[in-house]
Write an enzyme that holds these catalytic residues in place. Structure first.
Site, PDB file in Angstrom:
ATOM      1  N   TYR A  66      -9.972   6.267  -4.916  1.00 48.31           N
ATOM      2  CA  TYR A  66      -9.593   4.892  -4.646  1.00 48.31           C
ATOM      3  C   TYR A  66      -8.118   4.784  -3.861  1.00 48.31           C
ATOM      4  CZ  TYR A  66      -7.230   4.893  -9.335  1.00 48.31           C
ATOM      5  OH  TYR A  66      -6.583   5.217 -10.635  1.00 48.31           O
ATOM      6  N   GLU A  67      -7.777   3.560  -3.285  1.00 43.54           N
ATOM      7  CA  GLU A  67      -6.814   3.159  -2.604  1.00 43.54           C
ATOM      8  C   GLU A  67      -6.882   3.897  -1.310  1.00 43.54           C
ATOM      9  OE1 GLU A  67      -4.450   1.251  -2.869  1.00 43.54           O
ATOM     10  OE2 GLU A  67      -4.605   0.404  -5.049  1.00 43.54           O
ATOM     11  N   GLY A  68      -8.071   4.290  -0.746  1.00 42.59           N
ATOM     12  CA  GLY A  68      -8.418   5.061   0.584  1.00 42.59           C
ATOM     13  C   GLY A  68      -8.624   6.413  -0.064  1.00 42.59           C
TER      14      GLY A  68
ATOM     15  N   MET B  46       0.809  -1.150  -0.174  1.00 40.87           N
ATOM     16  CA  MET B  46       0.139  -0.076   0.130  1.00 40.87           C
ATOM     17  C   MET B  46       0.863   1.364  -0.012  1.00 40.87           C
ATOM     18  SD  MET B  46      -3.192  -0.740  -0.410  1.00 40.87           S
ATOM     19  CE  MET B  46      -4.456  -0.214   0.152  1.00 40.87           C
TER      20      MET B  46
ATOM     21  N   ARG C 190       0.004   3.781  -2.863  1.00 45.16           N
ATOM     22  CA  ARG C 190      -0.512   5.057  -2.508  1.00 45.16           C
ATOM     23  C   ARG C 190       0.153   6.042  -2.862  1.00 45.16           C
ATOM     24  NH1 ARG C 190      -3.480   3.494   3.454  1.00 45.16           N
ATOM     25  NH2 ARG C 190      -5.448   2.671   2.326  1.00 45.16           N
TER      26      ARG C 190
END
Length: 592
Positions: free
Chosen positions: A441-443, A293, A297
């Site tokens: 996306y990706e948090g 991640m 990110r």
């Protein structure tokens, strides 16, 4: 739309002149014999040519056509399979891969530049190798040697792709409540069952196999995040010799119809007792996933930068060519009926904002990538630990601030085109649509802000923050006097951030709502301050060489614009933070 040109001169400036990456590589034995300045330059040069020539021309047609789903099979737009094969054949799917399994073994600071070029050219296309690279990271860091040997070579080679299957219909940010199950089998494998949504590249026609990494729960798993395991689940089974066998018990139930990134297949994936293999130990799935991640990110942040760069290239070409009205000071080109719009102050404001945010973002993303490289490759325990702490702190900033600024930049690019910016054939509106997902996306960026302030800053008692702030203070304290026009406002910004950090550390003790109320504005103050640090570093180099080339004088002019017109935004943001959380709770839920 202007033809995409990779910003190689600026990339070389950041890598070689500002950060002097070759000196860092020489100090890291794992990289010293792998990469040097000439090797890196050659890689970026060739990548720029391949991407501009093969991938960029498919951007608009891919958006117009999108992906199609028929009876469980996904077809990507015309030209995508052939372009992917060419991209893989050039070795570009293996740039950051472990050289023990066929990768080039390049550091993240090099792959970050390749990612920027690829995503500027065609974000939808870039998502396929990005997800594969992320899956490879997790397998390489946490998988058994047998799994690595079986799967990584073909994934690095682009023969097989990868996906990350995390989100479920009821579980997005809160992965602790996922329902996908994994039942252990006598032969050491597992049967994985459940439904995952929003799976980028879950099904497509670019490669002969897709290797899914799936979060699931074992029957005896503890509740919450501590009970999640990670499983490798291939689309087609792979035998002991690496040959493909029968299809696994999984399927693509549908694809999403989206606002942007239409040529990227976003899939609903159904696992019906599919055979999988555990990665790492039981209940260690989140740790294995978060290895990936931090890289992913940063990669999403780079997507925001990439789209801003493409928008800028289009906008500056249009602004030089489009003639409308006269300059406020009188005709600049009296032989024409009007002047090019680049003479107008507001157009210059937008172009300089784009340029300053893009170049500051490129330096910042490269800085974060360097921290990832130091954390991975340094043999000095203290240096490795400090780099890792910077990664932990800066990852949410890189993801959220780069993408927030990317959207601002693409909107400016559209605005410069006026009415033509609203028309699809010019390409500017697509960049906005594509960029919007990078904030989600990706948090989501709100979650990134909560992570920065709640976990990283307040959760460490300010220790992670102080490490970064002290680095900036040390830089300004030792800077030469001729850099004062940049270091003075940088010092002021750090002081503002110091005050906000201390204020929130105190307020959060008695009112936990302060964290969520302040987090987004705090992240933006942090982001502008980090960019100011990058611009001060770049200005130090440019000042020394301003007589050598117009490039350096242009860099200084852009830096002065950033400090004069963009960095002051921190003052209004700081005022919003200090307004507190009370006004957010003046209305009851039924009053909205």
């Amino acid at each position: 739309m202007a033809d995409y040109k990779a910003p190689l001169r600026d990339m070389r400036f950041v890598l070689n002149e500002v950060f002097e990456v070759s000196r860092l590589w020489a100090q890291l034995p794992a990289l010293a014999n792998v990469v040097d300045e000439d090797t890196a330059s050659a890689i970026l040069e060739e990548a720029g040519k391949a991407i501009a020539g093969t991938i960029a021309p498919l951007n608009r047609s891919g958006d117009e056509e999108g992906c199609s789903w028929i009876d469980g099979a996904v077809q990507t737009p015309r030209g995508f399979p052939e372009a992917y094969q060419a991209y893989a054949a050039g070795g570009w799917t293996s740039v950051g891969g472990d050289d023990r399994f066929g990768g080039m073994g390049m550091p993240k600071v090099i792959t970050a530049q390749v990612e920027e070029m690829l995503n500027s050219a065609n974000l939808s296309f870039g998502l396929y190798p990005m997800l594969t690279a992320g899956a490879c990271l997790s397998i390489n860091a946490h998988g058994s040697e047998a799994l690595k040997a079986t799967y990584l070579p073909n994934m690095y080679a682009g023969v097989w792709a990868g996906s990350m299957c995390l989100t479920e219909p009821h579980a997005g940010t809160d992965l602790g409540i996922i329902r996908t199950r994994a039942e252990p089998q006598a032969d050491g494998s597992y049967k994985v069952s459940g439904t995952k949504i929003f799976i980028t590249g879950g099904e497509h026609d670019l490669t002969e196999n897709i290797i899914h990494l799936v979060l699931a729960r074992l029957p005896d798993a503890p509740p919450g995040p501590k009970g999640i395991s990670l499983f490798l689940v291939p689309k087609l089974m792979v035998d002991a010799n690496g040959a493909l066998g029968e299809r696994n018990s999984l399927s693509c139930g549908s694809i999403e119809h989206k606002m942007g990134i239409k040529a990227s297949a976003t899939c609903v994936m159904n696992f019906d007792g599919a055979t999988g293999y555990i990665i790492d130990a039981p209940n260690k799935g989140l740790a294995a996933m978060f290895t990936m991640m931090n890289y992913e990110r940063l990669g999403v942040g780079i997507q925001g930068l990439s789209l801003g760069e493409r928008s800028y290239q289009n906008a500056v070409e249009y602004a030089r060519d489009r003639i409308q009205s006269r300059a406020p000071t009188g005709p600049v080109d009296p032989d024409k009926v009007a002047d090019p719009i680049i003479v107008h102050p507001d157009v210059r404001r937008m172009l300089l904002t784009m340029k300053a945010l893009n170049e500051g973002g490129r330096a910042f993303s490269s800085y974060v990538a360097l921290q990832l490289d130091s954390a991975k490759y340094s043999e000095d325990a203290v240096s490795r630990q400090r780099a890792q702490e910077r990664v932990v702190l800066l990852t949410p900033v890189a993801k959220a601030f780069l993408t927030d600024m990317g959207l601002e930049t693409t909107v400016h690019g559209q605005q410069i085109f006026g009415g033509h910016g609203f028309i699809r054939e010019w390409g500017q509106e697509q960049l906005i649509r594509d960029c919007r997902i990078t904030q989600i996306y990706e948090g989501t960026n709100g979650i990134q802000a909560l992570d920065l302030l709640g976990r990283k800053v307040l959760g460490s008692g300010g220790a992670y923050y102080n490490l970064f702030a002290d680095e900036i203070r040390q830089f300004t304290a030792t800077a030469s006097a001729d850099l004062a026009e940049f270091t003075r406002p940088l010092n002021d910004a750090v002081k503002t951030l110091d005050e906000l950090t201390a204020w929130l550390l105190d307020r959060a003790k008695s009112n936990p709502n302060e964290i969520g109320a302040a987090s987004v504005e705090y992240l933006h103050v942090f982001g502008y301050t980090a960019y100011a640090y990058m611009w001060a570093l770049m200005s130090r180099t440019a000042l020394l060489r301003q007589d050598q080339d117009v490039f350096y004088r242009t860099k200084l002019g852009t830096a002065r614009f950033f400090f004069a017109r963009l960095l002051p935004r921190v003052h209004s943001l700081a005022a919003s933070v200090k307004a507190g959380s009370e006004s957010l709770y003046l209305l009851d839920a039924d009053q909205f």
